[in-house]
Design an enzyme around this catalytic site. Structure first.
Site, PDB file in Angstrom:
ATOM      1  N   GLU A 144       0.816  -1.220   0.000  1.00 43.44           N
ATOM      2  CA  GLU A 144       0.000   0.000   0.000  1.00 43.44           C
ATOM      3  C   GLU A 144       0.846   1.265   0.000  1.00 43.44           C
ATOM      4  O   GLU A 144       1.708   1.457   0.847  1.00 43.44           O
ATOM      5  CB  GLU A 144      -0.908   0.012   1.240  1.00 43.44           C
ATOM      6  CG  GLU A 144      -1.840   1.206   1.282  1.00 43.44           C
ATOM      7  CD  GLU A 144      -2.763   1.206   2.493  1.00 43.44           C
ATOM      8  OE1 GLU A 144      -3.802   1.877   2.434  1.00 43.44           O
ATOM      9  OE2 GLU A 144      -2.431   0.531   3.492  1.00 43.44           O
ATOM     10  N   GLU A 242     -12.401   1.709   4.813  1.00 40.09           N
ATOM     11  CA  GLU A 242     -11.504   2.135   5.875  1.00 40.09           C
ATOM     12  C   GLU A 242     -11.709   3.641   6.037  1.00 40.09           C
ATOM     13  O   GLU A 242     -10.950   4.457   5.515  1.00 40.09           O
ATOM     14  CB  GLU A 242     -10.057   1.812   5.512  1.00 40.09           C
ATOM     15  CG  GLU A 242      -9.078   2.089   6.642  1.00 40.09           C
ATOM     16  CD  GLU A 242      -7.632   2.029   6.180  1.00 40.09           C
ATOM     17  OE1 GLU A 242      -6.830   1.331   6.815  1.00 40.09           O
ATOM     18  OE2 GLU A 242      -7.296   2.695   5.171  1.00 40.09           O
TER      19      GLU A 242
END
Length: 266
Positions: A144, A242
Protein backbone atom coordinates in the site's frame (compact mmCIF):
# COMPACT_ATOMS: atom_id res chain seq x y z
CA UNK A 1 -17.37 -5.96 -5.73
CA UNK A 2 -17.38 -7.39 -2.22
CA UNK A 3 -17.80 -4.85 0.62
CA UNK A 4 -15.48 -5.14 3.60
CA UNK A 5 -15.64 -3.13 6.86
CA UNK A 6 -12.58 -1.89 8.70
CA UNK A 7 -13.62 -2.47 12.29
CA UNK A 8 -10.89 -0.24 13.67
CA UNK A 9 -12.74 2.75 12.17
CA UNK A 10 -16.33 1.49 11.85
CA UNK A 11 -18.46 0.11 14.70
CA UNK A 12 -16.17 1.62 17.31
CA UNK A 13 -19.28 2.32 19.39
CA UNK A 14 -19.40 -1.43 20.07
CA UNK A 15 -17.12 -3.81 22.00
CA UNK A 16 -14.57 -5.45 19.72
CA UNK A 17 -16.19 -8.89 19.56
CA UNK A 18 -19.60 -7.41 18.67
CA UNK A 19 -18.32 -5.57 15.61
CA UNK A 20 -18.14 -8.75 13.52
CA UNK A 21 -21.86 -9.51 13.86
CA UNK A 22 -22.80 -5.86 13.34
CA UNK A 23 -20.83 -5.76 10.08
CA UNK A 24 -22.44 -8.99 8.91
CA UNK A 25 -25.92 -7.66 9.70
CA UNK A 26 -25.19 -4.55 7.66
CA UNK A 27 -24.32 -6.62 4.61
CA UNK A 28 -20.52 -6.60 4.68
CA UNK A 29 -18.91 -9.72 3.25
CA UNK A 30 -15.76 -9.44 5.36
CA UNK A 31 -13.96 -7.38 8.00
CA UNK A 32 -10.42 -6.07 8.26
CA UNK A 33 -8.43 -4.32 10.98
CA UNK A 34 -4.97 -2.87 11.56
CA UNK A 35 -2.66 -4.44 14.16
CA UNK A 36 -3.01 -8.10 15.11
CA UNK A 37 -0.41 -7.93 17.89
CA UNK A 38 -2.72 -6.24 20.38
CA UNK A 39 -5.64 -8.60 19.72
CA UNK A 40 -6.80 -11.94 21.06
CA UNK A 41 -6.50 -14.12 17.98
CA UNK A 42 -8.69 -16.89 19.36
CA UNK A 43 -11.43 -14.35 20.11
CA UNK A 44 -11.15 -12.90 16.60
CA UNK A 45 -11.58 -16.26 14.94
CA UNK A 46 -14.45 -17.24 17.23
CA UNK A 47 -16.22 -13.90 16.72
CA UNK A 48 -15.91 -14.14 12.94
CA UNK A 49 -17.11 -17.74 12.86
CA UNK A 50 -20.10 -16.97 15.09
CA UNK A 51 -21.02 -14.01 12.89
CA UNK A 52 -20.40 -16.05 9.73
CA UNK A 53 -18.25 -13.30 8.27
CA UNK A 54 -14.84 -13.57 6.61
CA UNK A 55 -11.64 -11.86 7.72
CA UNK A 56 -9.99 -10.10 4.82
CA UNK A 57 -6.74 -9.20 6.54
CA UNK A 58 -4.63 -6.81 8.61
CA UNK A 59 -1.24 -5.08 8.60
CA UNK A 60 1.74 -7.38 8.45
CA UNK A 61 4.83 -5.25 8.91
CA UNK A 62 4.81 -3.00 12.04
CA UNK A 63 8.29 -2.00 13.27
CA UNK A 64 10.39 -2.60 10.15
CA UNK A 65 10.81 -0.85 6.80
CA UNK A 66 11.11 -2.21 3.27
CA UNK A 67 13.41 0.64 2.28
CA UNK A 68 16.09 -0.03 4.90
CA UNK A 69 18.44 -2.78 3.65
CA UNK A 70 19.40 -3.51 7.26
CA UNK A 71 15.80 -4.47 7.96
CA UNK A 72 15.44 -7.20 5.35
CA UNK A 73 15.93 -10.16 7.70
CA UNK A 74 13.79 -8.86 10.59
CA UNK A 75 11.15 -7.58 8.15
CA UNK A 76 10.71 -11.00 6.56
CA UNK A 77 10.85 -12.71 9.97
CA UNK A 78 8.07 -10.49 11.31
CA UNK A 79 6.03 -10.96 8.13
CA UNK A 80 6.25 -14.70 8.75
CA UNK A 81 4.75 -14.14 12.22
CA UNK A 82 1.98 -12.05 10.66
CA UNK A 83 1.24 -14.78 8.15
CA UNK A 84 1.02 -17.31 10.99
CA UNK A 85 -1.42 -14.98 12.76
CA UNK A 86 -3.45 -14.66 9.55
CA UNK A 87 -3.64 -18.42 9.24
CA UNK A 88 -4.71 -18.72 12.86
CA UNK A 89 -7.69 -16.38 12.44
CA UNK A 90 -8.49 -17.44 8.87
CA UNK A 91 -7.50 -14.16 7.21
CA UNK A 92 -6.79 -14.17 3.49
CA UNK A 93 -4.19 -11.39 3.25
CA UNK A 94 -1.75 -9.09 4.98
CA UNK A 95 -0.97 -5.49 4.06
CA UNK A 96 2.55 -4.07 3.98
CA UNK A 97 4.08 -0.60 3.62
CA UNK A 98 7.40 0.99 2.68
CA UNK A 99 8.07 2.50 6.12
CA UNK A 100 7.50 1.40 9.68
CA UNK A 101 4.44 3.13 11.13
CA UNK A 102 3.62 4.12 14.69
CA UNK A 103 0.39 3.46 16.55
CA UNK A 104 -1.23 6.55 15.01
CA UNK A 105 0.05 5.81 11.52
CA UNK A 106 2.98 8.21 11.77
CA UNK A 107 6.13 7.37 9.82
CA UNK A 108 8.74 6.39 12.39
CA UNK A 109 11.78 7.10 10.20
CA UNK A 110 11.99 8.53 6.69
CA UNK A 111 15.70 7.71 6.29
CA UNK A 112 17.14 11.00 4.98
CA UNK A 113 20.57 9.39 5.21
CA UNK A 114 19.69 6.83 2.50
CA UNK A 115 19.62 7.70 -1.20
CA UNK A 116 16.52 7.13 -3.35
CA UNK A 117 18.43 4.38 -5.16
CA UNK A 118 19.18 2.49 -1.95
CA UNK A 119 15.57 2.81 -0.77
CA UNK A 120 14.13 1.63 -4.08
CA UNK A 121 16.53 -1.30 -4.48
CA UNK A 122 16.04 -2.36 -0.87
CA UNK A 123 12.25 -2.33 -1.30
CA UNK A 124 12.49 -4.45 -4.44
CA UNK A 125 14.87 -6.95 -2.86
CA UNK A 126 12.81 -7.40 0.30
CA UNK A 127 9.54 -7.56 -1.63
CA UNK A 128 10.91 -10.49 -3.64
CA UNK A 129 11.54 -12.35 -0.38
CA UNK A 130 8.04 -11.40 0.81
CA UNK A 131 6.53 -12.75 -2.40
CA UNK A 132 8.32 -16.08 -2.00
CA UNK A 133 6.99 -16.32 1.54
CA UNK A 134 3.45 -15.54 0.36
CA UNK A 135 3.61 -18.22 -2.31
CA UNK A 136 5.00 -20.74 0.16
CA UNK A 137 2.13 -20.13 2.59
CA UNK A 138 -0.56 -19.46 -0.03
CA UNK A 139 -1.57 -16.05 1.28
CA UNK A 140 -2.01 -12.70 -0.45
CA UNK A 141 0.22 -9.72 0.31
CA UNK A 142 -0.93 -6.21 -0.58
CA UNK A 143 1.56 -3.36 -0.91
CA UNK A 144 0.00 0.00 0.00
CA UNK A 145 1.12 3.49 -0.96
CA UNK A 146 0.11 6.19 1.55
CA UNK A 147 -0.60 9.91 1.41
CA UNK A 148 2.18 12.20 2.56
CA UNK A 149 0.14 15.40 2.78
CA UNK A 150 -1.97 14.64 5.85
CA UNK A 151 -1.59 11.27 7.57
CA UNK A 152 1.84 9.79 6.78
CA UNK A 153 4.34 12.59 6.22
CA UNK A 154 7.69 11.20 5.06
CA UNK A 155 6.41 7.88 3.69
CA UNK A 156 8.57 6.70 0.79
CA UNK A 157 5.94 4.86 -1.28
CA UNK A 158 3.62 7.66 -2.37
CA UNK A 159 2.34 6.79 -5.85
CA UNK A 160 0.45 3.99 -7.56
CA UNK A 161 2.93 3.85 -10.43
CA UNK A 162 5.86 2.90 -8.22
CA UNK A 163 3.85 0.31 -6.27
CA UNK A 164 2.29 -1.27 -9.38
CA UNK A 165 5.53 -1.32 -11.36
CA UNK A 166 7.27 -2.93 -8.41
CA UNK A 167 4.70 -5.74 -8.07
CA UNK A 168 4.57 -6.07 -11.86
CA UNK A 169 8.33 -6.62 -12.04
CA UNK A 170 8.25 -9.24 -9.31
CA UNK A 171 5.38 -11.06 -11.06
CA UNK A 172 4.05 -13.04 -8.12
CA UNK A 173 0.37 -14.01 -8.15
CA UNK A 174 0.40 -13.50 -4.38
CA UNK A 175 1.81 -9.94 -4.40
CA UNK A 176 -0.46 -7.11 -5.57
CA UNK A 177 -1.10 -3.52 -4.55
CA UNK A 178 -3.68 -2.13 -2.20
CA UNK A 179 -5.12 0.90 -3.99
CA UNK A 180 -6.41 3.31 -1.36
CA UNK A 181 -8.59 5.88 -3.13
CA UNK A 182 -8.43 8.38 -0.26
CA UNK A 183 -4.63 8.29 -0.04
CA UNK A 184 -4.16 8.47 -3.79
CA UNK A 185 -6.66 11.30 -4.28
CA UNK A 186 -4.51 13.36 -1.92
CA UNK A 187 -1.21 12.37 -3.55
CA UNK A 188 -1.98 12.10 -7.26
CA UNK A 189 -5.68 12.33 -8.23
CA UNK A 190 -6.70 10.87 -11.64
CA UNK A 191 -8.45 7.95 -9.96
CA UNK A 192 -10.26 6.49 -12.97
CA UNK A 193 -7.25 6.84 -15.27
CA UNK A 194 -5.11 5.13 -12.63
CA UNK A 195 -7.59 2.27 -12.33
CA UNK A 196 -7.48 1.80 -16.11
CA UNK A 197 -3.69 1.79 -16.20
CA UNK A 198 -2.88 -0.43 -13.22
CA UNK A 199 -6.02 -2.54 -12.82
CA UNK A 200 -4.13 -5.82 -13.32
CA UNK A 201 -1.93 -5.11 -10.26
CA UNK A 202 -4.75 -4.22 -7.83
CA UNK A 203 -5.53 -6.86 -5.22
CA UNK A 204 -7.61 -4.80 -2.78
CA UNK A 205 -9.20 -1.35 -2.67
CA UNK A 206 -9.81 1.04 0.22
CA UNK A 207 -12.57 3.64 0.17
CA UNK A 208 -12.90 6.94 2.05
CA UNK A 209 -13.74 10.40 0.79
CA UNK A 210 -11.30 13.29 0.72
CA UNK A 211 -10.71 15.53 2.48
CA UNK A 212 -11.75 14.24 5.90
CA UNK A 213 -11.50 10.46 5.37
CA UNK A 214 -15.24 10.05 5.94
CA UNK A 215 -17.88 8.08 4.03
CA UNK A 216 -18.55 8.63 0.30
CA UNK A 217 -20.49 11.78 -0.39
CA UNK A 218 -18.79 13.88 2.28
CA UNK A 219 -15.87 15.08 0.15
CA UNK A 220 -14.76 15.80 -3.38
CA UNK A 221 -14.43 12.29 -4.84
CA UNK A 222 -17.12 11.31 -7.36
CA UNK A 223 -17.62 7.78 -6.10
CA UNK A 224 -20.42 7.03 -8.54
CA UNK A 225 -17.93 7.47 -11.39
CA UNK A 226 -15.30 5.46 -9.51
CA UNK A 227 -17.66 2.53 -8.90
CA UNK A 228 -18.88 2.78 -12.48
CA UNK A 229 -15.27 2.45 -13.65
CA UNK A 230 -14.65 -0.55 -11.38
CA UNK A 231 -17.77 -2.23 -12.71
CA UNK A 232 -16.66 -1.61 -16.30
CA UNK A 233 -13.29 -3.17 -15.44
CA UNK A 234 -15.15 -6.15 -13.94
CA UNK A 235 -13.39 -5.77 -10.61
CA UNK A 236 -14.41 -8.67 -8.36
CA UNK A 237 -12.08 -8.07 -5.42
CA UNK A 238 -12.91 -6.61 -2.05
CA UNK A 239 -13.58 -2.96 -1.37
CA UNK A 240 -12.58 -2.13 2.17
CA UNK A 241 -14.38 0.78 3.80
CA UNK A 242 -11.50 2.13 5.88
CA UNK A 243 -13.12 5.41 6.88
CA UNK A 244 -14.00 7.45 9.94
CA UNK A 245 -17.75 8.19 10.14
CA UNK A 246 -18.55 11.87 9.95
CA UNK A 247 -21.12 11.41 12.72
CA UNK A 248 -21.60 7.72 13.59
CA UNK A 249 -21.35 4.27 12.05
CA UNK A 250 -25.08 4.00 11.39
CA UNK A 251 -25.11 7.12 9.22
CA UNK A 252 -21.87 6.11 7.49
CA UNK A 253 -23.28 2.69 6.62
CA UNK A 254 -26.36 4.34 5.11
CA UNK A 255 -24.12 6.33 2.78
CA UNK A 256 -22.02 3.29 1.96
CA UNK A 257 -25.11 1.26 1.08
CA UNK A 258 -26.52 4.08 -1.02
CA UNK A 259 -23.42 4.14 -3.19
CA UNK A 260 -23.01 0.39 -3.54
CA UNK A 261 -26.72 -0.04 -4.36
CA UNK A 262 -26.57 2.70 -6.99
CA UNK A 263 -23.41 1.25 -8.48
CA UNK A 264 -25.09 -2.14 -8.77
CA UNK A 265 -27.87 -0.53 -10.78
CA UNK A 266 -25.53 1.03 -13.32
Amino acid sequence: MRPCACIDTLYTELPWEERFRAAKQDGFEAVEFWDWRSRDLDLIRASAEQAEIKISGFNGDADFSLIDPRHKQPYVAFLQQSIAAAKKVGAESVTIHSNALGSNGEVLHNYPELSETVKLCSMYDTLRACARLAEEHNINIHLEALNTTTDHVGNFLQHTQMAAEMTGLIQSPKLKILYDIYHMQLNEGSICDTLDKYYDQIGHIHVADAPGRHEPGTGEINYMNVFRKLKALQYTGRIGYELFPESNTQQAVKAIKLYWNMSNEV
